[in-house]
Design a protein around this motif. Structure first.
Motif, short mmCIF file in Angstrom:
data_model
loop_
_atom_site.label_atom_id
_atom_site.label_comp_id
_atom_site.label_asym_id
_atom_site.label_seq_id
_atom_site.Cartn_x
_atom_site.Cartn_y
_atom_site.Cartn_z
N ARG A 148 0.71 -1.26 -0.01
CA ARG A 148 -0.05 -0.10 0.20
C ARG A 148 0.66 1.42 -0.05
O ARG A 148 0.44 2.47 -0.77
N ALA B 33 -6.46 -2.53 14.09
CA ALA B 33 -5.28 -3.08 14.14
C ALA B 33 -4.34 -2.56 15.20
O ALA B 33 -3.82 -3.04 16.22
N ASP B 34 -4.17 -1.14 14.90
CA ASP B 34 -3.41 -0.44 15.91
C ASP B 34 -3.95 -0.64 17.46
O ASP B 34 -3.06 -0.95 18.18
N PHE C 73 -7.02 -3.21 5.35
CA PHE C 73 -6.41 -2.04 4.62
C PHE C 73 -6.12 -2.17 3.33
O PHE C 73 -6.12 -1.25 2.48
N ILE C 74 -5.89 -3.47 2.97
CA ILE C 74 -5.51 -3.93 1.44
C ILE C 74 -6.88 -3.92 0.71
O ILE C 74 -6.96 -3.44 -0.50
N ARG C 75 -7.76 -4.41 1.23
CA ARG C 75 -9.02 -4.87 0.47
C ARG C 75 -10.00 -3.59 0.23
O ARG C 75 -11.00 -3.50 -0.55
N PHE C 76 -10.09 -2.83 1.55
CA PHE C 76 -11.22 -1.85 1.48
C PHE C 76 -11.21 -0.90 0.20
O PHE C 76 -10.01 -0.39 -0.26
N VAL D 224 -10.33 5.65 1.19
CA VAL D 224 -9.66 5.79 2.18
C VAL D 224 -10.06 5.81 3.46
O VAL D 224 -9.39 5.27 4.34
N LEU E 131 -7.58 0.09 9.80
CA LEU E 131 -6.09 0.26 10.41
C LEU E 131 -6.45 0.70 11.61
O LEU E 131 -5.43 0.04 12.53
N PHE F 219 -4.28 -7.87 14.04
CA PHE F 219 -3.17 -7.19 12.95
C PHE F 219 -3.66 -8.00 11.61
O PHE F 219 -3.70 -7.24 10.59
N ILE F 220 -3.75 -9.40 11.41
CA ILE F 220 -4.32 -9.79 10.07
C ILE F 220 -5.35 -9.20 9.53
O ILE F 220 -5.55 -8.96 8.35
N GLY G 264 -6.78 -6.50 10.44
CA GLY G 264 -6.85 -4.96 10.12
C GLY G 264 -5.87 -4.85 8.65
O GLY G 264 -6.15 -3.84 8.12
N THR G 265 -4.97 -5.73 8.55
CA THR G 265 -4.04 -5.48 7.33
C THR G 265 -5.08 -5.87 6.14
O THR G 265 -5.00 -5.18 5.08
N THR H 211 3.18 0.49 14.15
CA THR H 211 2.52 -0.20 14.95
C THR H 211 2.80 -1.55 15.16
O THR H 211 3.11 -2.29 16.00
N MET I 168 -0.93 6.22 5.87
CA MET I 168 -1.46 5.49 6.85
C MET I 168 -0.92 3.87 6.87
O MET I 168 -0.79 3.12 7.94
N ARG J 110 -10.56 2.19 4.64
CA ARG J 110 -9.11 1.73 4.98
C ARG J 110 -8.80 2.30 6.41
O ARG J 110 -8.04 1.59 7.36
N LEU J 111 -8.94 3.51 6.73
CA LEU J 111 -8.32 4.24 7.92
C LEU J 111 -9.15 3.45 9.29
O LEU J 111 -8.60 3.09 10.20
#
Lengths: 93, 105, 95, 306
Positions: free
Chosen positions: A22, C41-42, C25-28, C31, C38, C18-19, C21-22, A41, A34, C34-35
């Motif tokens: 990304r 996961a954070d 983040f890749i598929r959505f 912006v 993210l 984490f998985i 969230g990632t 993190t 982002m 995706r946020l």
């Protein structure tokens, strides 16, 4: 236990690898930042795990330091995107 | 020894990558970043070679020199960035002009 | 022994976030969604990993540091999520 | 192959991928963002190499300062065109040769060697610091560190020298416009106190555990920078005497202890009886000077009339 910790750290490295795509691809600048944030993190999580593997003084301090500075790239980014680099990211458009 | 090999070879590859990036880009900022890759590759190579003690500890002398190097290379980066930005302000271009006087691009 | 079971469980939950969230983040598609992925996961992923490590901590000092790591990461995530979300709005829609 | 080796190999592959993306990516901004990620991965690599002191320095600079510096520069100098690296077969061949030669050197050197560890260990009891890296930085190779402090100052003078005549002596950077009660303003008041404590703590533990003047100073520089970006404080005018004293204090105290070393026999020789308090004093003052120097390096040249 060490084996599990390594395996967990490997999984997080794999998610970092995916997020790097990304950062490289975007499409927007917000996406790239982002991605860097998410990887930050992940890096903190890896260090927290490694603090158990290494049992060495300072690894936890390092995780603390990175968590402290986690927002810096993003703050620098929103600042730099205003017209002169000093604008209010919450007010101007 | 495995770690010396893994990280040492990575360092060597980073130095070469940085060199190539430095000569193949015209944009000053990208050249500065590429130069930083050379620097960090060198540090990694040095640090990998510092980890050869039989008892598995790291040699503190290279570590100290690397810390010095990291801070100095950051200062150099900041100076280079300031010069590049000033040049950009003055000329409106992010790269150095061509040396050939006939070429007014 | 019990501590080990707790650690493995909590860290595994953290890895799941984490998985997930990632992946989000890749598929959505845009912006802001995706946020949204993210920040999960954070906050949760790191939180569970930290709690898993707390179960193994050897001193109260380490526990304090670990919790501070999470607190700082939460603050950073909240701040950047706000700032980036606002930045990513189309110019006309900014408050 | 153990799981630890697998971790190291995957980490190195990620580092190389990030570096390749930094060089080969089309978008300037993406390349810079990836460079920040690259710094984070290197930080983890230093932990794996058992060099936590180095990891702290790399982490503080990579996560705290480089991002702000390079993202700001990228925003100003990005013409949106995107750049591909030009294809240069000759250079490619040369670089492959460099990589091969260095790789060969690594492979032929990869056998046990104690290096300078025994020498450091032998002299550590009289060094005044239990952390061998700090002992090397502040005592055994104090020369290097003194010169480094001087180099930082020279770089800052170089940046200041770029200011046009009408703004010489004024404040660095621009006036930051921020909503006082906004998210950024709040964050800029919340974080710096914590960061300052963490920075001083890193200097303090530096004599016995990983940490030290550079790491602590960089953290303080980063949070000061955040407070400036959030409009909480203003950078001082570069003509300010107090600022200049602050910048000079670290190198000056270091130099003074070095001259005092003549009492113990040579320039920069610490009397073992006083070594510990001396090192701690030098580190604390040096950390503050480093913090100010690094932060001002990031903010850049003076832009406002005095």
């Amino acid at each position: 236990m060490t084996g599990f910790l390594y395996a967990a750290a490997l999984v997080i490295l794999a998610t970092i690898c995916v997020s790097m795509w990304r950062v490289l691809r975007g499409p927007t600048r917000a996406d790239r930042i982002m991605g860097a944030q998410l990887i930050g993190t992940g890096g903190v999580a890896v260090l927290v795990l490694l603090s158990l593997v290494h049992r060495q003084a300072g690894v936890l301090d390092l995780a603390l330091l990175l968590a402290l500075l986690a927002a810096f790239a993003a703050v620098g980014f929103v600042k730099s995107q205003s017209a002169d680099g000093a604008g209010d990211p919450e007010g101007e458009s | 020894m495995t770690q010396t090999l893994i990280f040492g070879l990575t360092g060597a590859a980073l130095i070469a990558l940085g060199f190539y990036g430095f000569v193949s880009h015209r944009h000053l900022l990208r050249q500065i970043v590429a130069f930083n890759l050379i620097g960090s590759g060198l540090f990694l190579l040095f640090g990998a070679l510092a980890r050869r003690a039989p008892d598995g500890t790291s040699d503190p002398v290279p570590q100290a020199m690397i810390i010095t190097g990291i801070v100095v290379s950051f200062a150099a980066t900041a100076l280079a960035e300031a010069i590049a930005e000033r040049l950009h302000d003055r000329t409106g271009r992010p790269s150095l002009p061509d040396l050939d006087p006939d070429d007014d691009d | 022994m019990i501590a080990d079971v707790i650690t493995v469980t909590l860290i595994s939950i953290g890895l799941f976030f984490f998985i997930a969230g990632t992946a989000g983040f890749i598929r959505f598609p845009d912006v802001h969604s995706r946020l949204h992925a993210l920040t999960k996961a954070d906050n949760l992923g790191l939180g569970f990993v930290v709690l898993g490590v707390v179960a193994q901590a050897d001193s109260g000092w380490s526990v304090l540091k670990l919790l501070l790591v999470w607190l700082l990461a939460l603050t950073a995530a909240a701040t950047t999520a706000q700032l980036i979300a606002r930045f990513a709005l189309p110019p006309g829609e900014r408050p | 192959m153990t799981l630890g080796d697998a971790f190291d190999i995957l980490l190195c592959l990620l580092i190389l991928t990030a570096a390749a993306g930094v060089i080969g990516g089309r978008d300037l901004f993406g390349s810079v963002a990836l460079f920040i990620v690259y710094g984070l991965l290197l930080t983890i690599a230093w932990v794996r190499l058992g060099a936590v002191d180095v990891a702290l320095a790399e982490g503080a600079i990579g996560a705290g300062l480089t991002g702000v510096l390079l993202l700001g520069a990228a925003a100003k100098m990005d013409d949106g065109a995107g750049q591909r690296p030009s294809f240069r077969p000759g250079a490619l061949l040369l670089c492959a040769g460099v990589a091969g030669g260095l790789g060969w050197a690594v492979v032929s050197l990869a056998q046990p060697a104690a290096g300078l560890i025994p020498l450091v260990r032998e002299n550590l009891p009289v060094a005044g610091a239990d952390n061998p890296v700090t002992a090397v930085l502040l005592n055994f190779r104090g020369w290097d560190t003194l010169m480094e402090a001087a180099v930082l100052l020279i770089a800052l003078v170089g940046v200041w020298a770029l200011s046009p005549e009408d703004s010489w002596g004024g404040r660095s950077g621009l006036t930051q416009r921020v909503r006082v009660d906004g998210v950024l303003g709040t964050f800029g008041r919340f974080l710096p106190p914590i960061g300052f404590v963490v920075g001083v703590y890193l200097v303090w533990v530096g004599t016995s555990a990983p940490g030290g003047a550079f790491q602590g100073g960089t953290v303080v520089a980063a949070v000061w920078l955040l407070a400036i970006m959030a409009g909480v404080v203003e950078p001082p005018p570069v003509a300010s005497i107090r600022l200049r004293l602050l910048l000079m204090a670290g190198p000056a105290v270091f130099l003074a202890t070095g001259i005092w070393g003549f009492a113990a026999g040579a320039f920069m020789a610490f009397d073992p009886a006083y070594a510990k308090p001396l090192i701690l004093a030098v580190e604390l003052v040096l950390a503050l000077s480093i913090a100010a120097t690094l932060a001002l390096l990031v903010i850049g040249r003076p832009r406002r009339p005095q």
